[in-house]
Design a protein around this motif. Structure first.
Motif, short mmCIF file in Angstrom:
data_model
loop_
_atom_site.label_atom_id
_atom_site.label_comp_id
_atom_site.label_asym_id
_atom_site.label_seq_id
_atom_site.Cartn_x
_atom_site.Cartn_y
_atom_site.Cartn_z
N SER A 186 0.84 -1.19 0.00
CA SER A 186 0.00 0.00 0.00
C SER A 186 0.88 1.24 0.00
N GLU A 187 0.56 2.21 -0.85
CA GLU A 187 1.32 3.46 -0.92
C GLU A 187 0.89 4.45 0.16
N SER A 188 -0.28 4.25 0.74
CA SER A 188 -0.82 5.20 1.71
C SER A 188 -0.37 4.86 3.12
N ILE A 189 0.28 5.79 3.78
CA ILE A 189 0.69 5.59 5.17
C ILE A 189 -0.52 5.67 6.10
N HIS A 190 -1.64 6.19 5.61
CA HIS A 190 -2.85 6.32 6.42
C HIS A 190 -3.69 5.04 6.42
N ASP A 191 -3.24 4.02 5.69
CA ASP A 191 -4.06 2.82 5.51
C ASP A 191 -4.36 2.12 6.84
N MET A 192 -3.39 2.00 7.71
CA MET A 192 -3.60 1.30 8.98
C MET A 192 -4.61 2.04 9.85
N ALA A 193 -4.48 3.37 9.95
CA ALA A 193 -5.41 4.15 10.76
C ALA A 193 -6.83 4.05 10.22
N SER A 209 5.27 4.35 -6.37
CA SER A 209 4.25 3.43 -6.89
C SER A 209 4.88 2.24 -7.61
N ASP A 210 6.02 2.46 -8.24
CA ASP A 210 6.70 1.36 -8.93
C ASP A 210 7.19 0.32 -7.93
N PHE A 211 7.75 0.79 -6.80
CA PHE A 211 8.17 -0.14 -5.76
C PHE A 211 6.98 -0.86 -5.16
N ALA A 212 5.88 -0.14 -4.95
CA ALA A 212 4.70 -0.74 -4.34
C ALA A 212 4.14 -1.87 -5.19
N ARG A 213 4.26 -1.74 -6.51
CA ARG A 213 3.73 -2.78 -7.40
C ARG A 213 4.66 -3.98 -7.50
N SER A 214 5.98 -3.76 -7.43
CA SER A 214 6.92 -4.87 -7.60
C SER A 214 8.14 -4.66 -6.70
N PRO A 215 7.98 -4.82 -5.39
CA PRO A 215 9.08 -4.54 -4.46
C PRO A 215 10.30 -5.44 -4.63
N HIS A 252 13.66 -4.40 -6.77
CA HIS A 252 14.55 -3.30 -6.38
C HIS A 252 15.73 -3.85 -5.57
N ASP A 253 16.92 -3.41 -5.92
CA ASP A 253 18.11 -3.77 -5.16
C ASP A 253 18.28 -2.74 -4.05
N LEU A 254 17.64 -3.00 -2.91
CA LEU A 254 17.55 -1.99 -1.86
C LEU A 254 18.85 -1.84 -1.08
N LEU A 255 19.68 -2.86 -1.08
CA LEU A 255 20.93 -2.75 -0.35
C LEU A 255 21.88 -1.77 -1.05
N ILE A 256 21.90 -1.80 -2.36
CA ILE A 256 22.78 -0.92 -3.13
C ILE A 256 22.13 0.44 -3.36
N TYR A 257 20.80 0.45 -3.53
CA TYR A 257 20.09 1.70 -3.80
C TYR A 257 19.00 1.90 -2.74
N PRO A 258 19.38 2.32 -1.53
CA PRO A 258 18.41 2.38 -0.42
C PRO A 258 17.34 3.46 -0.60
N TYR A 259 17.57 4.44 -1.49
CA TYR A 259 16.58 5.50 -1.68
C TYR A 259 15.61 5.19 -2.82
N SER A 260 15.85 4.11 -3.55
CA SER A 260 15.05 3.84 -4.75
C SER A 260 13.57 3.58 -4.49
N PRO A 261 13.14 3.08 -3.32
CA PRO A 261 11.70 2.83 -3.13
C PRO A 261 10.87 4.09 -2.91
N PHE A 262 11.50 5.26 -2.81
CA PHE A 262 10.77 6.45 -2.38
C PHE A 262 10.69 7.50 -3.49
N THR A 263 9.60 8.24 -3.45
CA THR A 263 9.46 9.38 -4.36
C THR A 263 10.40 10.49 -3.92
#
Length: 317
Positions: free
Chosen positions: A47-54, A191-197, A200-211
């Motif tokens: 989910s892209e929305s941080i408000h989803d849990m609330a 949104s790209d990360f949210a669809r196919s997490p 993403h190579d998160l160890l090498i590119y730690p900022y890639s999941p974020f807008t």
């Protein structure tokens, strides 16, 4: 739907449950209602929305209230930023901001939120080689504190009385005049990360999941403070301060670490700290700038505690 049916059944009984419990993970509901076939690769959408849990916990609470169960506690017995255990973001600072945000935005709705899980040690049976392997725990299997563990350190510093709360801050106080200010700025998942997490190579590119987000500046005006000197302490948690991944990166992501390496990783992964003493005459303005996925706690404690009579003469409240 299950909760509604269950609560309706209990309305016809002479007894009610001691509590209701639920768990939350930020994934699309259809992924769990329609799981893929055994011969198909599992790919859950975040989910892209941080408000989803609330939104979901508020819905559950309203449902119970509508069944005359407003006094029945609602427990979130499991929640987490991610359900996948091979997700490097679990070791990053993002879950720390997720914990802070969800705690401060759900405490009025639920009676308990239990993060899943405490330690990575229960996951090591099929992740034997790597020091950090994206486990869901607050602490690594070797006892190293992750940023998510420090989120509870900051939350535990909050005082007993709520003064003010907004989208990115909470201000509390204690009876002795100490004021706590927690500012937080959570990153927005792309949104790209949210669809196919998993792509993403998160160890090498730690900022890639974020807008792309710009720093945010805050200005807090404090009135009616105890006149006199105050000790102002700052604790900052970010990708630079408190990030165990950065410390591991300095060691070349090596898995062959000696005791001194472990000591270095833990000692260099604590949040930034500073302290200063300032003379405050009842009013104080506090400025701070935060980058995405960063939190800062300010604790303003009177250096001298005047007696109530002295305080009243000086106009303090």
């Amino acid at each position: 739907n299950i909760l509604r049916e269950l609560s309706l059944e209990f309305r016809n009984q002479t007894y009610t449950p001691d509590f209701y419990s639920a768990y939350y993970f930020p994934y699309s509901g259809k992924d769990f209602l329609n799981p893929p076939r055994t011969d198909k690769k599992v790919e859950y959408h975040v989910s892209e929305s941080i408000h989803d849990m609330a939104a979901k916990t508020s819905y559950l609470r309203r449902l119970l209230d509508s069944q005359n169960l407003s006094q029945t506690p609602l427990y979130i017995t499991e929640y987490s930023a991610f359900i996948s255990e091979s997700n490097t973001l679990n070791d990053s600072v993002y879950p720390a901001l997720f914990i802070i945000y969800q705690t401060l935005n759900n405490y009025r709705t639920v009676n308990m939120c239990a993060y899943w899980l405490v330690s990575d040690i229960s996951l090591e049976y099929h992740n034997p080689a790597s020091i950090l392997f994206g486990g869901n725990g607050l602490i690594s299997r070797d006892g190293l504190f992750k940023p998510s563990c420090f989120a509870y350190t900051l939350l535990n510093m909050l005082g007993s009385q709520l003064v003010s709360q907004g989208d990115h801050y909470v201000i509390t106080r204690d009876d002795d005049g100490t004021i706590q200010i927690l500012l937080y700025y959570i990153g927005q998942l792309d949104s790209d990360f949210a669809r196919s997490p998993s792509e993403h190579d998160l160890l090498i590119y730690p900022y890639s999941p974020f807008t792309k987000q710009f720093p945010s500046s805050f200005s807090i005006e404090l009135e009616n403070m105890h006149p006199g000197y105050h000790i102002i302490k700052e604790y900052r948690l970010s990708m630079e301060y408190g990030s165990i991944i950065n410390s591991w990166k300095n060691l070349g992501y090596s898995n062959d670490l000696d005791p001194l390496d472990f000591e270095y990783m833990q000692s260099s992964s604590f949040p930034y700290r500073s302290s200063k003493k300032e003379l405050i005459d009842g009013h104080y303005t506090l400025h701070a700038t935060l980058n995405p996925n960063e939190a800062v706690m300010f604790v303003c404690k009177p250096y001298y505690h005047p007696y109530k009579a002295d305080l009243k003469e000086k106009g303090g409240k």
